[in-house]
Write a protein that holds these residues in place. Structure first.
Motif, PDB file in Angstrom:
ATOM      1  N   ILE A 125      36.044  42.798  32.525  1.00 19.67           N
ATOM      2  CA  ILE A 125      35.155  41.948  31.726  1.00 19.67           C
ATOM      3  C   ILE A 125      34.878  42.592  30.371  1.00 19.67           C
ATOM      4  O   ILE A 125      34.847  41.920  29.336  1.00 19.67           O
ATOM      5  N   ARG A 128      37.976  42.287  28.048  1.00 18.32           N
ATOM      6  CA  ARG A 128      38.050  40.969  27.410  1.00 18.32           C
ATOM      7  C   ARG A 128      37.028  40.855  26.277  1.00 18.32           C
ATOM      8  O   ARG A 128      37.340  40.310  25.212  1.00 18.32           O
ATOM      9  N   VAL A 148      39.507  37.748  35.837  1.00 22.83           N
ATOM     10  CA  VAL A 148      38.996  37.583  34.473  1.00 22.83           C
ATOM     11  C   VAL A 148      40.057  36.864  33.658  1.00 22.83           C
ATOM     12  O   VAL A 148      41.162  37.377  33.461  1.00 22.83           O
ATOM     13  N   THR A 179      41.388  31.421  39.710  1.00 26.63           N
ATOM     14  CA  THR A 179      40.109  31.933  40.204  1.00 26.63           C
ATOM     15  C   THR A 179      39.370  30.915  41.058  1.00 26.63           C
ATOM     16  O   THR A 179      38.872  31.237  42.147  1.00 26.63           O
ATOM     17  N   LEU A 247      30.804  36.243  41.004  1.00 24.68           N
ATOM     18  CA  LEU A 247      31.260  37.237  40.032  1.00 24.68           C
ATOM     19  C   LEU A 247      30.283  38.402  39.955  1.00 24.68           C
ATOM     20  O   LEU A 247      30.669  39.580  39.927  1.00 24.68           O
ATOM     21  N   GLN A 251      31.060  42.288  41.244  1.00 23.60           N
ATOM     22  CA  GLN A 251      30.929  43.446  40.360  1.00 23.60           C
ATOM     23  C   GLN A 251      30.194  44.593  41.049  1.00 23.60           C
ATOM     24  O   GLN A 251      30.602  45.755  40.954  1.00 23.60           O
TER      25      GLN A 251
END
Length: 515
Positions: A125, A128, A148, A179, A247, A251
């Motif tokens: 993340i 990006r 991602v 996803t 998400l 993480q």
């Protein structure tokens, strides 16, 4: 020659881009700066062996490596690969043309094989967000990072493949994952169902109310009455995870290294059941290398504490603030980290030390004093944060032997989802409030005020059942949820009556009476 490669350092849920600067000059020394821990300092030996196995030699030169920002502590072995690539590029073994386009992360084995590392998803993340073209990771982590979008993710088996890729000598295709398809595919895969539970309709109803309003719950009953069995099935009736919740949850598990191999996204709500010998640090998080605790691993899911009085009392007390704030801030001399921990707290316990107080099929040998001492292991402030307290009795043989299955989890979940939709609409303009369990006192008076008849029932119950003052707000919160399940705009007397029945432990004569 000075060369730069890019990787990332993970501290809590915060990810910082790390620039690895490698400079080669005449000499024979190796200097590593930038607050690397022991694992980072040991990387030289792993890199040297991996280079030799891949057909290269560790340069005989004065090598200075700086990991910027230099005042940020770097921990773990994930810096091995970008360090090795930086050294090769500085020694002109490979071109540095593409190094500024990719973030590189991975641990090296002595034979050059890339080992999986923790925290890949938040790193992806960050990559990006920093507008890197792509991310190079160990093959075992590629599905985790590939969720991602708008980022090319390459999973590599070993150091030699990374070198071939950066030298444009071999074509590698980025891993692409749909996803949403991946997420919804695994969202309903479970072997547990409330259809397997025979009898215990009153307890299943209490669990439905708890799920509908996000209420914390405790179940009290003798051994073998089905407390753990029903608690484990609670995630099957909770509303499905949204993609954003998934998400966030993934993480946390990625940082803790709890994701199984080739996992992309966590599609089902977490269910964490720590043993009663757990330490405070393991429960809330922290340690010399800060990691999420069980309460953060249960974020967006359920934290189940079986045999609650057997937990260390001081360990249980650390739950009080996270249950209110839904986040945990861990402050130590060297770091301060914040983790989210919005979870449903579900606990179970025996009613007394022998376990059979109130059981019609067994004789209890405990005195009222022993029962009270047993109950005092759970503090009042912790009980104050538990909205629903319900008793469980063993299922009679006639109900156990019935061939007819109970109501399926899918049917209960639909009612829960409908009730949650009402709450989402109700609290849409109030940030941080998503369900009835999170209501403040002012919101209770605004949204859960009962009728005059309901007030009279509540007053009578408070007096006759010797309910404590803290039970008042909890009863109104639960009443609001019961009304939502029934599709009622106003809280009716029958909703108040049912909510009162869920305040078993607030009765002051609990240890002197039968259940």
């Amino acid at each position: 020659m000075l060369v730069k490669t890019y990787c990332a350092a993970v501290n809590g849920l915060e990810v910082t881009t790390v620039t690895i600067e490698v400079s080669l000059n005449r000499g024979v020394m190796y200097h590593l700066t930038g607050l690397g821990d022991e694992a980072v300092r040991e990387s030289k030996d792993r890199i040297s062996a991996a280079l030799q196995y891949s057909g290269y030699r560790f340069p005989i030169a004065d090598i200075t490596v700086n990991m910027a920002p230099a005042d940020l502590r770097k921990e773990g072995s994930s810096f091995d690969l970008p360090l090795a690539i930086g050294i090769l590029a500085a020694n002109k073994n490979i071109p540095d043309t593409h190094l500024n386009e990719y973030m590189i992360i991975g641990e090296l084995s002595l034979d050059g094989t890339l080992q999986p590392v923790k925290g890949i998803l938040p790193v992806a993340i960050r990559a990006r967000a920093e507008h890197f073209k792509g991310l190079i990771v160990p093959e075992a982590n590629v599905r985790e990072a590939a969720v991602v979008d708008k980022l090319q993710v390459y999973g590599m088996k070993n150091l030699f493949e990374v070198i071939q890729f950066l030298c444009d000598k071999q074509l590698f295709r980025p891993t692409v994952i749909d996803t949403r398809k991946e997420f919804y595919k695994h969202q309903t895969n479970t072997d547990l169902d409330y259809a397997d539970v025979k009898g215990q309709e009153n307890v299943k109803r209490a669990l439905e109310v708890a799920a509908a309003g996000g209420h914390n719950m405790i179940m009290i009953g003798p051994p073998g009455s089905g407390k753990s069995m029903m608690a484990k099935r609670l995630p099957t009736i909770l509303p499905p995870l949204t993609l954003a919740e998934s998400l966030e949850t993934t993480q946390i598990h990625s940082i803790a290294g709890k994701l199984s191999r080739n996992t992309s996204l966590i599609a089902q709500r977490p269910f964490r059941a720590p043993h009663h010998t757990i330490s405070e640090v393991a429960l809330v998080g922290g340690g010399s290398t800060p990691m999420p605790g069980e309460i953060s691993l249960a974020h967006n899911g359920v934290l189940f504490c079986d045999e609650l009085p057997e937990f260390n009392k001081h360990t249980l007390e650390v739950l009080r603030q996270p249950l209110e704030d839904r986040k945990i801030t861990i402050s130590r001399a060297k770091y301060t980290i914040e983790y989210p921990c919005s979870f449903m707290f579900v606990a179970s316990m025996n009613p007394c030390p022998c376990g059979y107080y109130g059981d019609p099929t067994h004789h209890c040998v405990c005195t009222p004093g022993q029962i009270q001492h047993y109950m005092n292991k759970i503090s009042g402030p912790l009980l104050d944060r538990i909205d629903i307290q319900t008793n469980i009795l063993p299922v009679p043989f006639d109900e156990i032997s019935m061939a007819k299955p109970g109501e399926a989890s899918a049917a209960i979940r639909q009612r829960v989802i409908a009730a949650r939709a009402i709450q989402t609409e109700r609290f849409k303009d109030i940030p941080g409030i998503h369900c009835n369990a999170q209501m403040t006192e002012r919101m209770i008076h605004e949204y859960a005020e009962p009728t005059s008849e309901g007030i009279n029932i509540l007053k009578l119950a408070m007096e006759r059942l010797s309910l404590s003052a803290r039970a008042y707000s909890r009863i109104l919160k639960v009443s609001r949820t019961i009304a939502d399940l029934a599709g009622c705009t106003a809280v009716q007397p029958e909703h108040i009556t049912e909510a009162i029945s869920y305040r078993e432990l607030d009765r002051r004569d609990w240890a002197e009476r039968g259940i």
